[in-house]
Write an enzyme that holds these catalytic residues in place. Structure first.
Site, PDB file in Angstrom:
ATOM      1  N   SER A 159       0.794  -1.184   0.008  1.00  0.00           N
ATOM      2  CA  SER A 159      -0.062  -0.120  -0.053  1.00  0.00           C
ATOM      3  C   SER A 159       0.764   1.346  -0.109  1.00  0.00           C
ATOM      4  CB  SER A 159      -0.791   0.160   1.093  1.00  0.00           C
ATOM      5  OG  SER A 159      -0.370  -0.215   2.325  1.00  0.00           O
TER       6      SER A 159
ATOM      7  N   HIS B 299      -5.338  -3.176  -2.922  1.00  0.00           N
ATOM      8  CA  HIS B 299      -4.661  -2.218  -4.126  1.00  0.00           C
ATOM      9  C   HIS B 299      -4.419  -2.813  -5.382  1.00  0.00           C
ATOM     10  CE1 HIS B 299      -4.059   0.929  -0.904  1.00  0.00           C
ATOM     11  NE2 HIS B 299      -3.599  -0.282  -0.265  1.00  0.00           N
TER      12      HIS B 299
ATOM     13  N   LYS C 245     -11.442   1.053  -2.512  1.00  0.00           N
ATOM     14  CA  LYS C 245     -10.814   1.484  -3.172  1.00  0.00           C
ATOM     15  C   LYS C 245     -10.994   1.747  -4.630  1.00  0.00           C
ATOM     16  CE  LYS C 245      -7.642   0.918   0.696  1.00  0.00           C
ATOM     17  NZ  LYS C 245      -6.997   0.091   1.763  1.00  0.00           N
TER      18      LYS C 245
END
Ligand SMILES: *Cc1c(COP(=O)(O)O)cnc(C)c1O
Length: 395
Positions: A183, A211, A243
């Protein structure tokens, strides 16, 4: 006064120390939706710090499905999944997440943090061992501590070091845990090597793909697609919805037995309220857009490559990364803060990441690119970075 009465609660001292070390954290107040351009405290900025990688957080289709679901389902889910908070919207999203990730089943959690705490402590206990990459997300470290298993941290992306640690472990169950995309660094775990070592040592492998999901792989299903690894290779997959997917929440995907085990034993699943059903409905729309709007991934990939080429020409030392996370290592926390502040004055929002989020001496600007950016945005960013780094060197 309270401090005088009980000196062990001298909070002011702790706060002052944080300030002195340039580690004090503050929040900004955002007055617009997430997007490439964002309004903060009365001023417009170019936004290079969000995790809304595909630019879906404010997509009109997501907004519409959220509204429609609120009209039909209301706002609150009213209870935990095991009581009566589990709605059709949740059920359908779980089915679609299982299909999206190519796994038997998926189970929704209210946040990624809770998914990690829940799965690791449901799978491992006192006589077990959890092996984690040094740079894993804080929630994964906390999860291992909570589980009471022995926690071993191996050097970042170092399969040989992991293997050494595994071979002397006396753990009953052995669980290897890694971020898919790290991250704060943007680099990708060596999943193929990790999977091989896991098999050799009869360990299980878990990937936190917060991610990677939505961006990596031909279909955007994440890090495991990139490496062509299956549920057999990596039994536990965690993905977040907040995200690239643009909404909120998280899930674990894996075998029927894994999911049933979590429903029975994962305390952060059992003892918490289910997500609002409208969030689940909006996430279904987001999965649909990942399929139909592949241009978002392509455009983002082009922006990443343009940014890296431009940065190289300027002599900016970007960390190695092919993902939307493009950190520029500065080192010193105070310098990172000063450059971030310079950029802010120029109208660029880029966060300085400092210890304890990253190791001492590796403070950095965590630049993130999204499909909502344009090539002009990237050019403006490069110019601003060049000026800010130069100005800081001269002070
Ligand atoms: C953001 C993040 C989480 C936490 O997910 P939330 O849904 O925000 O709680 C977990 N792991 C990694 C690697 C993350 O980046």
């Amino acid at each position: 006064m309270a401090d005088l009465l009980n000196p062990s609660f001298n909070l002011a001292e702790g706060l002052a120390a944080k300030k002195q070390q340039h580690l004090y954290r503050t929040r900004i107040e955002v007055e617009s939706p997430q997007s490439a351009e964002i309004r903060v405290e009365g001023r417009d900025y170019l936004n290079f710090c969000s995790n809304d990688y595909l630019g879906l957080a404010n997509h009109p289709d997501l907004v519409q499905s959220f509204k429609t679901a609120a009209d039909t389902c209301g706002v609150g889910s009213g209870a935990s999944h095991l009581i009566n908070g589990h709605s059709s919207a949740h059920q359908n999203l779980e089915l679609e997440l299982a299909e999206f990730t190519g796994r038997d089943r998926a189970l929704l959690f209210s946040t990624g943090y809770m998914a990690n705490l829940g799965v690791i402590s449901a799978l491992c206990g006192r006589n077990d061992a959890v092996f984690e990459d040094r740079l894993n997300h804080a929630s994964l470290i906390d999860a291992a501590i909570l589980s009471r298993a022995t926690l071993k941290r191996y050097r970042h992306n170092d399969v040989a070091h992991l293997e050494e640690t595994l071979s002397i472990s006396k753990g009953n169950r052995k669980l290897i845990v890694t971020d898919g995309v790290f991250s704060m660094d943007g680099d990708i775990a060596p999943m193929a090597g990790l999977a091989t070592v896991a098999k050799q040592h009869q360990a299980w492998l878990m990937v936190d793909d917060a991610h990677g999901i939505g961006f990596l792989g031909e279909q955007g299903t994440g890090t495991l697609e990139q490496f062509n690894l299956s549920e057999q290779d990596v039994p536990v997959l965690m993905g977040t919805l907040g995200k690239a997917l643009g909404t909120f929440g998280a899930f674990i995907a894996g075998s029927e037995e894994l999911i049933e085990t979590l429903i029975q034993n994962a305390r952060t699943y059992i003892y918490t309220t289910a997500l609002p059903p409208a969030v689940a409905a909006a996430t279904r729309t987001s999965l649909g857009l990942i399929k139909t709007e592949a241009w978002r991934r392509q455009h983002l990939t082009e922006l990443i490559s343009a940014f890296r080429t431009g940065a190289e020409q300027l002599g900016l030392a970007l960390m190695p990364s092919i993902t939307p996370i493009q950190p520029l290592q500065i080192g010193d926390a105070a310098r990172a803060m000063a450059i971030s502040e310079q950029l802010r004055q120029k109208g660029f929002l880029i966060s300085a990441i400092r210890p304890p989020t990253v190791p001492e001496g590796t403070s950095r600007l965590r630049i993130t690119l999204t499909a909502g950016h344009s090539h002009q945005h990237i050019e403006a960013l490069l110019e601003a970075l060049e000026q800010a780094c130069k100005a800081e060197r001269e002070t």
